[in-house]
Motif scaffolding. Structure first.
Motif, PDB file in Angstrom:
ATOM      1  N   ALA A  47       0.846  -1.206   0.000  1.00  0.00           N
ATOM      2  CA  ALA A  47       0.000   0.000   0.000  1.00  0.00           C
ATOM      3  C   ALA A  47       0.880   1.255   0.000  1.00  0.00           C
ATOM      4  CB  ALA A  47      -0.924  -0.013   1.223  1.00  0.00           C
ATOM      5  N   ALA A  48       1.971   1.216   0.790  1.00  0.00           N
ATOM      6  CA  ALA A  48       2.882   2.368   0.840  1.00  0.00           C
ATOM      7  C   ALA A  48       3.570   2.559  -0.509  1.00  0.00           C
ATOM      8  CB  ALA A  48       3.922   2.156   1.945  1.00  0.00           C
ATOM      9  N   VAL A  55       3.034   9.426  -6.143  1.00  0.00           N
ATOM     10  CA  VAL A  55       3.675  10.732  -5.957  1.00  0.00           C
ATOM     11  C   VAL A  55       4.847  10.882  -6.926  1.00  0.00           C
ATOM     12  CG1 VAL A  55       4.998  12.159  -4.325  1.00  0.00           C
ATOM     13  CG2 VAL A  55       2.977  10.890  -3.540  1.00  0.00           C
ATOM     14  N   ALA A  56       5.666   9.799  -7.054  1.00  0.00           N
ATOM     15  CA  ALA A  56       6.868   9.873  -7.900  1.00  0.00           C
ATOM     16  C   ALA A  56       6.508  10.137  -9.361  1.00  0.00           C
ATOM     17  CB  ALA A  56       7.667   8.567  -7.793  1.00  0.00           C
ATOM     18  N   THR A  57       5.344   9.678  -9.783  1.00  0.00           N
ATOM     19  CA  THR A  57       4.967   9.831 -11.191  1.00  0.00           C
ATOM     20  C   THR A  57       3.890  10.907 -11.375  1.00  0.00           C
ATOM     21  OG1 THR A  57       3.314   8.079 -10.948  1.00  0.00           O
ATOM     22  CG2 THR A  57       5.495   7.413 -11.744  1.00  0.00           C
ATOM     23  N   CYS A  58       3.567  11.627 -10.306  1.00  0.00           N
ATOM     24  CA  CYS A  58       2.534  12.670 -10.343  1.00  0.00           C
ATOM     25  C   CYS A  58       1.205  12.131 -10.859  1.00  0.00           C
ATOM     26  CB  CYS A  58       2.981  13.822 -11.228  1.00  0.00           C
ATOM     27  SG  CYS A  58       4.035  14.935 -10.361  1.00  0.00           S
ATOM     28  N   GLY A 291      10.202   0.750   9.337  1.00  0.00           N
ATOM     29  CA  GLY A 291       9.195   1.471  10.124  1.00  0.00           C
ATOM     30  C   GLY A 291       9.101   2.925   9.684  1.00  0.00           C
ATOM     31  N   ALA A 292      10.266   3.554   9.486  1.00  0.00           N
ATOM     32  CA  ALA A 292      10.275   4.964   9.083  1.00  0.00           C
ATOM     33  C   ALA A 292       9.681   5.122   7.688  1.00  0.00           C
ATOM     34  CB  ALA A 292      11.706   5.502   9.105  1.00  0.00           C
ATOM     35  N   TYR A 293      10.013   4.189   6.792  1.00  0.00           N
ATOM     36  CA  TYR A 293       9.487   4.257   5.420  1.00  0.00           C
ATOM     37  C   TYR A 293       7.957   4.214   5.443  1.00  0.00           C
ATOM     38  CZ  TYR A 293       8.391   2.796   0.640  1.00  0.00           C
ATOM     39  OH  TYR A 293       7.842   2.714  -0.614  1.00  0.00           O
ATOM     40  N   LEU A 294       7.409   3.241   6.191  1.00  0.00           N
ATOM     41  CA  LEU A 294       5.952   3.078   6.227  1.00  0.00           C
ATOM     42  C   LEU A 294       5.287   4.286   6.883  1.00  0.00           C
ATOM     43  CD1 LEU A 294       5.815  -0.700   7.245  1.00  0.00           C
ATOM     44  CD2 LEU A 294       5.312   0.257   4.992  1.00  0.00           C
ATOM     45  N   ARG A 295       5.836   4.702   8.042  1.00  0.00           N
ATOM     46  CA  ARG A 295       5.215   5.809   8.773  1.00  0.00           C
ATOM     47  C   ARG A 295       5.209   7.096   7.954  1.00  0.00           C
ATOM     48  NH1 ARG A 295       7.996   3.588  12.967  1.00  0.00           N
ATOM     49  NH2 ARG A 295       9.703   5.062  12.779  1.00  0.00           N
ATOM     50  N   ARG A 296       6.345   7.357   7.294  1.00  0.00           N
ATOM     51  CA  ARG A 296       6.430   8.612   6.550  1.00  0.00           C
ATOM     52  C   ARG A 296       5.443   8.633   5.390  1.00  0.00           C
ATOM     53  NH1 ARG A 296      12.560  10.160   5.286  1.00  0.00           N
ATOM     54  NH2 ARG A 296      13.540   9.387   7.165  1.00  0.00           N
ATOM     55  N   ILE A 297       5.378   7.539   4.668  1.00  0.00           N
ATOM     56  CA  ILE A 297       4.459   7.529   3.520  1.00  0.00           C
ATOM     57  C   ILE A 297       3.016   7.601   3.990  1.00  0.00           C
ATOM     58  CG2 ILE A 297       3.612   6.118   1.594  1.00  0.00           C
ATOM     59  CD1 ILE A 297       6.376   5.517   0.888  1.00  0.00           C
ATOM     60  N   GLU A 298       2.701   6.882   5.067  1.00  0.00           N
ATOM     61  CA  GLU A 298       1.307   6.896   5.569  1.00  0.00           C
ATOM     62  C   GLU A 298       0.932   8.286   6.094  1.00  0.00           C
ATOM     63  OE1 GLU A 298       1.614   3.625   8.230  1.00  0.00           O
ATOM     64  OE2 GLU A 298       1.358   2.133   6.637  1.00  0.00           O
ATOM     65  N   ALA A 299       1.939   9.054   6.531  1.00  0.00           N
ATOM     66  CA  ALA A 299       1.666  10.412   7.015  1.00  0.00           C
ATOM     67  C   ALA A 299       1.721  11.431   5.874  1.00  0.00           C
ATOM     68  CB  ALA A 299       2.685  10.781   8.094  1.00  0.00           C
ATOM     69  N   GLY A 300       1.895  10.946   4.655  1.00  0.00           N
ATOM     70  CA  GLY A 300       1.962  11.862   3.507  1.00  0.00           C
ATOM     71  C   GLY A 300       3.302  12.559   3.406  1.00  0.00           C
ATOM     72  N   GLU A 301       4.328  11.990   4.102  1.00  0.00           N
ATOM     73  CA  GLU A 301       5.651  12.623   4.066  1.00  0.00           C
ATOM     74  C   GLU A 301       6.567  11.925   3.056  1.00  0.00           C
ATOM     75  OE1 GLU A 301       7.068  12.342   8.051  1.00  0.00           O
ATOM     76  OE2 GLU A 301       5.368  13.481   8.858  1.00  0.00           O
TER      77      GLU A 301
END
Ligand code: SF4
Length: 386
Positions: A47-48, A55-58, A291-301
């Motif tokens: 999902a992430a 995002v990468a491909t707009c 963990g950081a990868y998942l959290r950041r993407i889920e937070a829209g970061e």
């Protein structure tokens, strides 16, 4: 960021890399962004990945010539997850007719349902990590499969995919020249059209590096490694597998088109844990912490670590080093100038002349390539150019 299809391939990507980090077990020599025991996160990861790709491909479908799904072990995903991954990739990247879509696989992780999901998704090339056909050497590398599992995997791969490749590793601690010869002969008996043969590298921080650093394992002596590499070049040439990159051999037309993108220093998309991308001269790498990868993407970061915008001269030097890895094409003066804007001789004339004088590089006035002797000292020649 919008697609500029008119831009040259070294500015705007025509290639996409997708990283799947899951593995059954962490091999002792492995420095990749790979994780054992994290399979329960696979659905969340997909999902992430879908969000990151969007995002990468707009949100615009990007036309590419090559897709490479690497890891980790992509085939650690189950068949449904692989089918989902194929859908995610296809919704964002449109593969050109005759395009190459590779998935990495490990022996012991493929079954008929997974192969079917890959074929239905459009994958047309598989790269299988055999590494060795000796139980003791696989154990030293802490690989999670036995020699027989390669044959079982190939029974599924050969009828399903038009192109496939095997990876082997030489220079394993305790290995002999005869063992390496046996590994090559065993691989050749499967009639591959592509082989990657890597000399073992003790990557700092890996379990194998720690054992080596503590004196628990000893690396092979240089002469033995050289003999192994020399035998590889000659034996594979006699089998029709021409060396086209320092560690890669193929029948003509069966080279890895995706890896040729890296060695031309062309642009590429890169998504997933620890994945690198190179778009419009800017190189960036995602965090390697799941963990950081998942959290950041889920937070829209943004999951990116520090981006590196290369100065033109640094980029040109890097381009020269990558291009020289291509042992047949080499480093072409016109191509180099076109891609970097630099005159090769003005920028790198001195180290090139020095390597030519030592018989390590050959210069025909138009292109520069490694001599046979140069191949054995490639690292130091490339270091000089950087
Ligand atoms: S299977 Fe490959 S990616 Fe996974 S731990 Fe082993 S070497 Fe690393």
């Amino acid at each position: 960021m919008t697609q500029r299809s008119a831009e040259p391939s070294w500015i705007w990507p025509r290639a996409a890399y997708v990283h799947i980090p899951f593995c059954a077990h962490k091999c002792g020599y492995c420095d990749f962004a790979s994780l054992a025991g994290a399979d329960a996160q696979a659905d969340r990861y997909l999902a992430a990945l879908e969000r990151e790709i969007e995002v990468a491909t707009c949100g615009q479908s990007q036309s590419v010539d090559t897709i490479f799904v690497g890891g980790g072990t992509p085939t650690r995903l189950d068949a449904d997850q692989l089918a989902r991954l194929m859908r995610i990739i296809k919704s964002a990247f449109s593969l050109a007719p005759e395009g190459e879509w590779t998935v990495e696989a490990n022996p012991g992780t493929l079954d008929a349902a997974k192969v079917e999901a890959l074929v239905a998704g459009g994958v047309n090339r598989v790269s299988l990590g055999a590494q060795s056909f000796h139980t003791d050497l696989l154990r030293t590398l802490e690989r999670n499969h036995g020699p027989d599992e390669v044959a079982r995997a190939l029974e599924l791969v050969k009828p399903a995919f038009p192109r496939w490749s095997l990876d082997l590793i030489f220079g394993v601690p305790g290995s002999t020249i005869d063992q390496w010869k046996f590994d090559l002969e065993t691989a050749l008996a499967f009639e591959p059209s592509h082989l990657s043969c890597y000399g073992l590298v003790y990557e700092k921080g890996t379990a194998l590096w720690k054992q080596w650093n503590d004196g628990a394992v000893r690396s092979l002596d240089e002469e033995t490694e050289r003999t192994m590499y020399e035998h590889t070049i000659d034996r594979l040439a006699s089998a029709g597998l021409q060396m086209y990159e320092i560690s890669n051999f193929a029948h003509p037309g069966h080279e890895s088109r995706h890896n040729l993108v890296y060695w031309a220093n062309d642009a590429y998309f890169g998504v997933g844990l620890g994945a690198a991308r190179y778009v419009r001269g800017e190189r960036a790498t995602n965090t390697r912490e799941l963990g950081a990868y998942l959290r950041r993407i889920e937070a829209g970061e943004d999951p990116t670590g520090p981006a590196e915008s290369l100065e033109p001269e640094a980029r040109a030097r890097e381009t020269s080093v990558l291009m020289l890895r291509r042992t047949q094409v080499g480093l072409d003066r016109n191509d180099f100038q076109l891609r970097t804007g630099f005159d090769l001789d003005a920028l790198l004339g001195e180290p090139i002349k020095k390597a030519v004088a030592h018989g390590l590089l050959a210069d025909d006035g138009q292109k520069i390539a490694f001599t046979r002797e140069g191949l054995f000292l490639a690292d130091s020649v490339l270091c000089d150019l950087l």
